[in-house]
Each structure stands twice: as structure tokens, then as C-alpha cells.
Design an enzyme around this catalytic site. Sequence first.
Site, mmCIF file in Angstrom:
data_model
loop_
_atom_site.group_PDB
_atom_site.id
_atom_site.type_symbol
_atom_site.label_atom_id
_atom_site.label_comp_id
_atom_site.label_asym_id
_atom_site.label_seq_id
_atom_site.Cartn_x
_atom_site.Cartn_y
_atom_site.Cartn_z
ATOM 1 C CG ASP A 1 -6.305 -4.105 8.858
ATOM 2 O OD1 ASP A 1 -5.314 -4.383 8.173
ATOM 3 O OD2 ASP A 1 -7.153 -3.007 8.495
ATOM 4 C CG HIS B 1 -5.349 -0.381 5.937
ATOM 5 N ND1 HIS B 1 -5.803 -1.757 6.255
ATOM 6 C CD2 HIS B 1 -5.419 -0.432 4.769
ATOM 7 C CE1 HIS B 1 -6.241 -2.453 5.192
ATOM 8 N NE2 HIS B 1 -6.073 -1.514 4.332
ATOM 9 N NE ARG C 1 -8.686 -8.320 5.037
ATOM 10 C CZ ARG C 1 -8.412 -7.439 4.417
ATOM 11 N NH1 ARG C 1 -7.342 -6.536 4.619
ATOM 12 N NH2 ARG C 1 -8.814 -7.404 2.909
ATOM 13 N NE ARG D 1 -3.537 -2.371 2.661
ATOM 14 C CZ ARG D 1 -3.241 -3.678 3.282
ATOM 15 N NH1 ARG D 1 -1.903 -3.818 3.576
ATOM 16 N NH2 ARG D 1 -4.045 -4.407 3.250
HETATM 17 N N1 LIG Z 1 -8.521 1.146 3.203
HETATM 18 C C1 LIG Z 1 -8.764 -0.126 2.634
HETATM 19 O O1 LIG Z 1 -8.987 -0.885 3.615
HETATM 20 C C2 LIG Z 1 -8.866 -0.308 1.370
HETATM 21 C C3 LIG Z 1 -8.972 -1.475 0.839
HETATM 22 C C4 LIG Z 1 -9.253 -1.877 -0.487
HETATM 23 C C5 LIG Z 1 -8.955 -0.917 -1.446
HETATM 24 N N2 LIG Z 1 -8.336 0.339 -1.057
HETATM 25 C C6 LIG Z 1 -8.197 1.311 -1.869
HETATM 26 O O2 LIG Z 1 -9.315 1.796 -2.545
HETATM 27 C C7 LIG Z 1 -8.878 2.727 -3.768
HETATM 28 C C8 LIG Z 1 -9.638 2.480 -4.853
HETATM 29 O O3 LIG Z 1 -9.748 0.911 -5.179
HETATM 30 P P1 LIG Z 1 -10.705 0.194 -6.228
HETATM 31 O O4 LIG Z 1 -10.282 -1.049 -6.193
HETATM 32 O O5 LIG Z 1 -11.879 0.968 -6.188
HETATM 33 O O6 LIG Z 1 -9.621 1.055 -7.760
HETATM 34 P P2 LIG Z 1 -10.671 1.140 -9.143
HETATM 35 O O7 LIG Z 1 -9.622 1.470 -9.934
HETATM 36 O O8 LIG Z 1 -11.692 0.298 -9.110
HETATM 37 O O9 LIG Z 1 -11.381 2.689 -8.880
HETATM 38 C C9 LIG Z 1 -10.780 3.973 -8.527
HETATM 39 C C10 LIG Z 1 -11.595 4.850 -9.197
HETATM 40 O O10 LIG Z 1 -11.171 6.073 -8.904
HETATM 41 C C11 LIG Z 1 -11.714 7.087 -9.807
HETATM 42 N N3 LIG Z 1 -10.862 8.455 -9.756
HETATM 43 C C12 LIG Z 1 -9.399 8.608 -9.898
HETATM 44 N N4 LIG Z 1 -9.186 9.944 -9.662
HETATM 45 C C13 LIG Z 1 -10.451 10.439 -9.408
HETATM 46 C C14 LIG Z 1 -10.570 11.799 -8.848
HETATM 47 N N5 LIG Z 1 -9.733 12.613 -8.931
HETATM 48 N N6 LIG Z 1 -11.959 11.973 -8.383
HETATM 49 C C15 LIG Z 1 -12.904 10.893 -8.558
HETATM 50 N N7 LIG Z 1 -12.657 9.764 -9.001
HETATM 51 C C16 LIG Z 1 -11.435 9.414 -9.274
HETATM 52 C C17 LIG Z 1 -11.322 5.995 -11.067
HETATM 53 O O11 LIG Z 1 -11.732 6.959 -12.298
HETATM 54 C C18 LIG Z 1 -11.725 4.897 -10.604
HETATM 55 O O12 LIG Z 1 -13.249 4.862 -11.093
HETATM 56 C C19 LIG Z 1 -7.288 2.255 -3.721
HETATM 57 O O13 LIG Z 1 -6.507 3.201 -3.417
HETATM 58 C C20 LIG Z 1 -7.075 0.895 -3.060
HETATM 59 O O14 LIG Z 1 -5.992 0.738 -2.678
HETATM 60 C C21 LIG Z 1 -8.445 0.592 0.394
#
Ligand SMILES: NC(=O)c1ccc[n+]([C@@H]2O[C@H](COP(=O)([O-])OP(=O)(O)OC[C@H]3O[C@@H](n4cnc5c(N)ncnc54)[C@H](O)[C@@H]3O)[C@@H](O)[C@H]2O)c1
Length: 315
Positions: free
Chosen positions: A151, A178, A154, A91
Site C-alpha cells: 500500500d 492492509h 502504491r 480481504r
Molecule cells: N498481502 C497482500 O498484499 C496480498 C496481495 C495479493 C494477494 N494476496 C493473497 O495471496 C493469496 C494467494 O493469492 P494468489 O492470487 O496467488 O492465489 P492462487 O489461487 O493463484 O494461488 C494459491 C495457491 O495456494 C495453494 N494452496 C492452497 N492451500 C495450500 C496449502 N495448504 N499448502 C500449500 N499450498 C496451498 C493453491 O493450490 C494455489 O496454487 C490470497 O490469499 C490473496 O488474497 C495478498
Amino acid sequence: VAALEKMVVVGAGSVGVAVAYASTIESLADEIALFDIDGRRAEAQALDLCHGLQFVQDGGRICGGDDLALCRDADLVVVTAGATHPPGGTRLDLAAGNVALVRRALPPLLDAAPDAVFLFVTNPVDVVTYVAQEIAGPPHGRIVGSGTVLDSSRLRYLLAGRLGISIASIHAMVVGEHGDSEVVLWSSATVAGTPLLDVVGSEGASIAADELAAIHVEVRTAAYRIIEGKGNTNLAIGLATTRIARCISRDERAVLPVSVRAVVDGIGEVCLSLPSVVGRTGVLSQIDVPLDDAERNGLRASAATLRAVIDSVGS
Ligand SMILES: NC(=O)c1ccc[n+]([C@@H]2O[C@H](COP(=O)([O-])OP(=O)(O)OC[C@H]3O[C@@H](n4cnc5c(N)ncnc54)[C@H](O)[C@@H]3O)[C@@H](O)[C@H]2O)c1
């Protein structure tokens, strides 16, 4: 407390749509808007959800697109926009790119929804939450990171399986980053008020120290295994984020390990997960859970890791 009038999910990708889906089922807001720079994707996700409204009790309005007006006067903004880490990455590798995204995207969102609570999910969530707090200014409690709520669920899932006891009856938290330096609070984990370390499972077996260590490794590496298999994680984080959103929406004041600002002696300010009271205005306070030496040292190491990444992105 009434449901929120308007909740916005920024980023209509796999995580954003899982949040919107779970929040729709829970009727968290009268209106749920999906906002994405890819307007067609956000519109399509919203339309797909709308077609299920018949099957949801008290389903509100759902809309989507790339018009910032969708975010106007939201009560809660959940930010899921950003890149995900590929298999083999961590991450923290995402910090520079996703911090740059947040620096661009957050100011107009703050203008559009000046009174909203912001809940960040974008990784590395602790670093992103810290930078967002720097941009928004105080009160820091209105900018919350989803942190280690996932987490912790999980962990509880694995312990429940091992002990043969319902997840709901096991209280155990993961705190800190995280990510790879996260810390399990074994010393305060309980089953029905009894220290978890003393509990004997329903099959008559107590948990040995090496099993606890193996469970911790499984929690820490869970996302890597899921990403290898399906490319991303989205369903459990959708539910975990919706749990936090429900706490905010209903002013529940439940204690959740969300990412909050903390000053750590000798390291400075970071955001990392600590047991926190979450309500309508975000994080209201923190609970001082007693730590043993290993937990205290682990939390310090986690803070040091995060501070180094925050420094590297210039915050
Ligand atoms: N915190 C957690 O526990 C956790 C868990 C899973 C994923 N994530 C994170 O969540 C994020 C998204 O993951 P995902 O699988 O949905 O990715 P994804 O690629 O499916 O979706 C990301 C979306 O963000 C949009 N985007 C990009 N820039 C933007 C902006 N400036 N304004 C609005 N929208 C914008 C993209 O067009 C896309 O649709 C990642 O950073 C991932 O690491 C966090």
C-alpha cells in the site's frame, strides 16, 4: 551477510510465482523451493523459472512440488497459499477459510523449518499473521506479515506522479490494516526531509487536502480495480514481498511497514502494520513515528476492526 541458503514459497499460485520470480532475479537464496498442495503446478512453475536461469546472474537452484521435505531447514518461508477475494468482496471475507488453512498448514512447516523466519502474504494478512504467531509462539518477530509495504508503494507511486518527483525521494507510509481501514501517515511524510504537506511540485502546484484524500481513496481501492480487470493482484505484491525478503536475507535493518504484534489501549492485541526494523531474524524493533490526532484515531479504528475479525475466527 550472505544470501539465504534456502527460501521456500508456500503456494505456487499467481502471487507465489511472482515472489519466486523476483527473488530469483535478485539472487536472494542459493535454493528457492515452491511448495504447493498442487504438486504438478509447483513443479511446472519451478521448471518454467529454471528455464530462465541462464539470464540471471548468480541464479541458484529452483525446485517445486508437494513434498514437505522441500521445506526442510529453510531460512525463510514465504506463505502465499490461500483463496483470493472475488470482485465485490473484501480481504476480511477470506478470514475464516484462510485462517483454517493456516491452522492446518503451519504446524508441519514449523516442524520442517524450525529456525525459519515466516513471511505471510495470505489475506487478510494481519489476521493470518496474528493466528500464525499464536500457533508458533514467541518470539513474535519471526512471524512477519507483508502488511502495508505494498500500500505504501502504491501511495508513493501516486505522489511521485502528482509531484513530478522520483518515487525514491518521497517518504510516506501507510500503516494499520492492509485493507479498508488503513491509515496514511501524512504528518510524517517527507520529500528530501521536507514535510510533504509543504512541498511544491516541480510543476509549481502544491497538493490540496482534497487531492490527498483522493490519493488515499485510490491507494485503498487499488486492489479492487486490479481484481476487476485481471482477476487478482500479483506483480507488485511479488516485488513488495521480495523487498521484505531481501531485508531479511541481507540483514538490512531497513524500516518497513510490515504487520507486527501490537497492544492497543482498550482494544487488546492485534497484528497491524507499523514502521518496523526488519533484519535476518524478522522484526527487530518498531519506530515510534509521531502521529497527529486523525492518524492516532485512524490507527485505533483499524486495530478495532482487526480485533473483531480475530475474535470472529476464535483467536
Ligand atoms: N498481502 C497482500 O498484499 C496480498 C496481495 C495479493 C494477494 N494476496 C493473497 O495471496 C493469496 C494467494 O493469492 P494468489 O492470487 O496467488 O492465489 P492462487 O489461487 O493463484 O494461488 C494459491 C495457491 O495456494 C495453494 N494452496 C492452497 N492451500 C495450500 C496449502 N495448504 N499448502 C500449500 N499450498 C496451498 C493453491 O493450490 C494455489 O496454487 C490470497 O490469499 C490473496 O488474497 C495478498
